[in-house]
Design an enzyme around this catalytic site. Structure first.
Site, PDB file in Angstrom:
ATOM      1  N   ASN A 346       1.302  -0.993   0.016  1.00  0.00           N
ATOM      2  CA  ASN A 346       0.408   0.123   0.109  1.00  0.00           C
ATOM      3  C   ASN A 346       0.784   1.291  -0.046  1.00  0.00           C
ATOM      4  OD1 ASN A 346      -1.989   1.630   0.569  1.00  0.00           O
ATOM      5  ND2 ASN A 346      -1.919   1.431   2.381  1.00  0.00           N
ATOM      6  N   GLU A 347       1.359   1.559   1.307  1.00  0.00           N
ATOM      7  CA  GLU A 347       1.839   2.716   1.395  1.00  0.00           C
ATOM      8  C   GLU A 347       3.522   2.505   1.835  1.00  0.00           C
ATOM      9  OE1 GLU A 347       0.162   5.869   4.068  1.00  0.00           O
ATOM     10  OE2 GLU A 347      -0.981   6.690   2.623  1.00  0.00           O
TER      11      GLU A 347
HETATM   12  O1  AHR Z   1      -6.978   6.740   3.867  1.00  0.00           O
HETATM   13  C1  AHR Z   1      -6.640   7.042   5.157  1.00  0.00           C
HETATM   14  C2  AHR Z   1      -5.552   5.923   4.652  1.00  0.00           C
HETATM   15  O2  AHR Z   1      -4.287   7.392   4.788  1.00  0.00           O
HETATM   16  C3  AHR Z   1      -5.149   5.225   4.428  1.00  0.00           C
HETATM   17  O3  AHR Z   1      -5.449   3.272   4.759  1.00  0.00           O
HETATM   18  C4  AHR Z   1      -3.800   5.030   4.250  1.00  0.00           C
HETATM   19  O4  AHR Z   1      -3.192   4.028   3.051  1.00  0.00           O
HETATM   20  C5  AHR Z   1      -2.854   6.908   3.970  1.00  0.00           C
HETATM   21  O5  AHR Z   1      -2.235   6.937   5.037  1.00  0.00           O
END
Ligand code: AHR
Length: 632
Positions: A346-347
């Protein structure tokens, strides 16, 4: 503006949605189950339940059969020896249960009692003041676990109802999966999704749906990452797990937030299909959330993570003969879901991510060369991690790269030109999470103000102008329960009965419903409108509808008069359609009290031959559709 000379293709996926189970988006939200902690698997087994009239000789015992049922270990044993006293269990729902007068409700339960008993169950919905608003009775038979059902009609509308189960008679009864669904689910699917919430998504006509997140993919630690295999098959076998947003923010602790996975990967794919959106699952790459434990699976133990990705592709697209394709078929979907892309992580950030990303790419491409792989640049749109990831992903010829922007509205205005300078021959951009923050990121006082929505619209004109580079975009987060949220702002807000789109929702909807198929170049003094005098603009052509679509944001505090010359070989319909979204107050926002304060309004605009004289009021987002006539 040269209507007959498009400059780039707009991908059908351009405007999509980002779904994450945050803010009660799934359990308590789009998943229409009304009973919270239906299988007693929350850390506190009776969280959400209240014992009604307990005395010393009778009660509820929670048993754990983990040795024989690891996915759903707990159940409740009711023992009743005194038939004179009333005795029961009450479920509080997700901040209450939204009940509608005249609606049929479907109750179900797994029960067993090995010996015959005189115990019967009376099911009763009660309003917030305790009055009954629906009732049914159930008698169980002696024998092993069996599913029992009872339907009844509610006699009143109530946003915060509760469900009581009264046990009458004497005996012992084991209970599990206590469930209540309304009849009016999306597409009337039994035990399905909340129709009003899905309808708001369908109205957006999204090009894709990203799921299941977000940080929820990663987990606080690896053990609590999202594992799609635990979310398919019979619901009673989907192991309930804590939701990572349960404890994330001290200022918005949500101790009763768990994931039942009633909305699991099959349902996500089905939702994508219903919406006509490309499914975009995001998978754990063996790295837990780097804001939390930041645990990483060693490279020599990455295999199960990679195998999950390969198996997911088989689940979505494989034949009935394949191990995972068979499960999809058994779940009621013989046709493949036609999955075309997957996200790896994801991130994530840092060298450990790039290393793991490469391992995934190698294996996925070996087996499924046509599957596009989405990768990411971390949580920020700039800075050292972003720069490192961008450089590495360019070197590695990444296909689609996710960038996230949670920033002040000013950032969005200033970044309408962000992609003007991106390499046209490198990777495509997935603007995977963005939202203007009225105060600051994760500030609970953020509101979905018109100022934020308008700044996003201005930024989105930049995304559209650069559709050659940008191929997917989604606002985040998507949903928030007014009583159960952790993160704000959000695109759609709801309570137990109603829902409404924010001004930001209408911006997204206007872009998506007026997408077009090709970019047109609309210039002022030879340059695109990227903030000159507070004006931002993009233009598109829709080949299917033969429409020219102009999008203009006037973020200034003055009226702007603009003459647009539409150089088209074909004649133009002199009647154009203007959809305008506006507010005189930049701080205004839609709310439960005023859900339609800021909504698009349509009006007719007259063309003068091939010119159109626009009067753009301050604080407005305008979408203009002009149809080409068949003959020159
Ligand atoms: O959208 C909320 C959060 O923001 C998500 O889970 C994450 O990917 C980002 O940090």
């Amino acid at each position: 503006m040269k209507v007959d000379q498009p400059t780039a293709i707009i991908q059908p996926t351009m405007w999509g949605i980002f779904f994450e189970d945050i803010n009660f988006a799934a359990d308590g939200g789009i998943y229409a189950e009304l009973v919270k902690n239906r299988s007693f698997e929350f850390t506190q087994p009776l969280m959400g339940w209240k014992i009604l009239k307990k005395d010393a000789t009778e009660g509820v015992l929670i048993l754990n059969r983990g040795e024989t049922n690891a996915a759903n270990p707990r159940f409740a044993r009711i023992t009743r020896t005194n038939s004179d006293e009333k005795f029961g269990l009450e479920n509080e729902g997700f901040r209450g249960m939204g009940i509608k007068k005249g609606m049929t409700y479907h109750f179900s339960i797994l029960a067993r009692h090995m010996e015959s008993t005189s115990l019967t169950m009376r099911i009763e919905l009660v309003s917030s003041n305790g009055g009954p608003i629906g009732t049914a009775s159930l008698k169980t038979e002696a024998g092993d676990w069996k599913r029992y059902t009872a339907d009844f009609t509610a006699t009143a509308t109530e946003p915060k109802a509760k469900l009581n189960l009264w046990f009458e008679g004497k005996g012992t009864l084991d209970l599990d999966m206590i469930s209540l669904f309304p009849d009016d689910t999306w597409k009337n699917r039994p035990e399905g999704l909340r129709a009003d919430l899905v309808q708001l998504l369908a109205d957006m006509k999204p090009g894709f749906i990203r799921f299941p997140g977000g940080c929820i993919v990663e987990g606080y630690e690896l053990a609590t990452r999202y594992q799609w295999k635990n979310t398919v098959g019979p619901v009673e076998n989907r192991k309930t797990m804590i939701n990572r947003w349960n404890t994330e923010f001290k200022h918005r602790l949500t101790p009763d937030y768990f994931q039942s996975f009633g909305l699991g990967f099959f349902e996500y794919f089905q939702l994508a299909e219903d919406l006509g959106a490309e499914p975009l699952p995001i998978l754990s790459c063996g790295m837990a959330c780097q804001f939390n434990s930041a645990e990483v699976a060693p490279m020599d133990q990455l295999e199960p993570y990679i195998q999950d990705a390969l198996d997911l592709i088989e689940f979505a697209n494989g034949s009935a003969d394949s191990k995972w394709g068979k499960i999809r078929v058994q779940m009621g979907h013989p046709a493949p879901f036609n999955l075309k892309m997957v996200g790896v992580g994801n991130e994530q950030w840092g060298a450990q991510y790039i290393e793991r990303y490469q391992a995934f790419v190698k294996r996925i491409k070996e087996k499924y060369p046509d599957i596009k792989i989405v990768t990411g640049t971390g949580p920020s749109p700039d800075g050292k991690f972003f720069d490192y990831a961008s450089k590495e992903l360019t070197r590695l010829h990444a296909e689609i790269v996710d960038e996230h922007y949670y920033a002040k509205p000013e950032w969005f205005l200033q970044n309408a030109t962000r992609y003007d300078s991106y390499d046209r021959h490198s990777y495509k951009i997935f603007a995977g999470e963005y939202a203007a923050q009225s105060k600051s990121t994760v500030n609970p006082d953020n509101r979905n103000t018109w100022k934020c929505a308008m700044a996003e619209a201005a930024f989105m004109t930049g995304l559209e102008r650069n559709a050659e580079v940008v191929s997917l975009c989604s606002y985040a987060p998507l949903f928030a329960h007014v009583d159960g949220w952790q993160w704000t702002p959000d695109l759609i807000w709801f309570d137990n009965l109603k829902s409404f789109g924010t001004a930001n929702y209408y911006v997204q909807k206007l872009f998506s419903n007026n997408k077009g198929t090709q970019v047109l170049s609309m210039l002022l003094d030879g340059k695109p409108l990227t903030g000159q005098g507070g004006l931002y603009a993009s233009a598109a052509f829709d080949q299917n509808k033969k429409e020219i679509i102009l999008k203009l944001v006037n973020a200034s505090d003055q009226v702007k008069n603009q003459k647009v010359l539409l150089e088209s070989k074909k004649r133009l319909n002199p009647k154009a359609v203007l959809s305008i979204l506006k507010s005189d107050n930049p701080e205004a926002f839609n709310s439960q009290e005023q859900p339609r304060l800021i909504i698009p309004v349509e009006q007719e605009l007259k063309l003068n031959g091939k010119t159109i004289d626009l009067v753009l009021a301050p604080g407005t987002f305008s979408v203009i559709r002009i149809t080409q006539l068949k003959y020159p």
